[in-house]
Every structure is written in structure tokens, then in C-alpha cells.
Design a protein around this motif. Structure first.
Motif: not given
Ligand code: TYC
Length: 103
Positions: A4-26
Motif C-alpha cells: 500500500q505504501h508503494q501505491l499511495d504513500p500520501g494517503l498512508v503516511h499523511q500524518e508525517q507530511r508537513a502542512a503547506p505553509p500558510p498564505m497571508y492576506r494583505v
């Protein structure tokens, strides 16, 4: 056999991924003194808006108290806030420009 890991690491290991950095409204804030033409100039110079879109945003700020100029990564948003503040003070206008996290 593929795991499963090889097929879809994003789903299996989602908790290990860094969140994308926040964006800011000016955000521009309304005041009673800064000339409308100056605000339109700021929106064209620092936020790359055309005359028509700059006028729409300026009128929204004028009528509603605040308006979004753009959404950027943190450093770019902070630079724009600083540039607008410096430009407004140079011209002795009380125009306020702030940034806020976009969730
Ligand atoms: N309210 C100002 C005026 O009537 C115009 C204005 C628009 C000022 C937007 C600030 O962010 C602003 N001259």
C-alpha cells in the motif's frame, strides 16, 4: 507484490507530511483622509492591479472599511505591508495596510 505504501504513500503516511505553509492576506483599511487617487495608485504600484480593478478594490475599502489587496507567502506579504506603510508615510497619509493569515 506492491505494498500500500508503494501505491499511495500520501494517503498512508499523511500524518508525517508537513502542512503547506500558510498564505497571508494583505488588507487595506479605510480612513477619512487618504485621497482615493492615492489608494488607487498604491494598488496599481504594489499589487499590480489595473486601473479598473484598483478602483473596485479602493471603493470596496471606502464603503466596507477594509479590502483584500492580494494573498501571498508570509515574506512577500510582509514586504508589501512595509512598502505600503513607508510610501503612505512619505506622502503623509494615514493609510493603514495589514496582513493576516488566510487560514
Ligand atoms: N475614505 C477615503 C476618502 O474618502 C478613501 C480611502 C479609500 C482611504 C481606501 C483609505 O484604504 C483606503 N478619501
Amino acid at each position: 507484490m506492491a505494498t500500500q505504501h508503494q501505491l499511495d504513500p500520501g494517503l498512508v503516511h499523511q500524518e508525517q507530511r508537513a502542512a503547506p505553509p500558510p498564505m497571508y492576506r494583505v488588507v487595506l483599511l479605510n480612513d477619512d483622509y487618504t485621497p482615493m487617487e492615492f489608494v488607487v495608485d498604491v494598488l496599481q504600484q504594489f499589487f499590480a492591479l489595473g486601473l479598473e480593478q484598483a478602483t473596485v478594490v479602493m471603493l470596496k475599502v471606502h464603503n466596507e472599511g477594509r479590502g483584500i489587496c492580494g494573498v501571498y507567502p508570509r515574506d512577500i506579504a510582509a514586504t508589501k505591508v512595509s512598502q505600503v506603510g513607508q510610501y503612505a508615510r512619505q506622502h503623509q497619509h494615514p493609510l493603514q495596510c495589514i496582513m493576516e493569515v488566510n487560514e
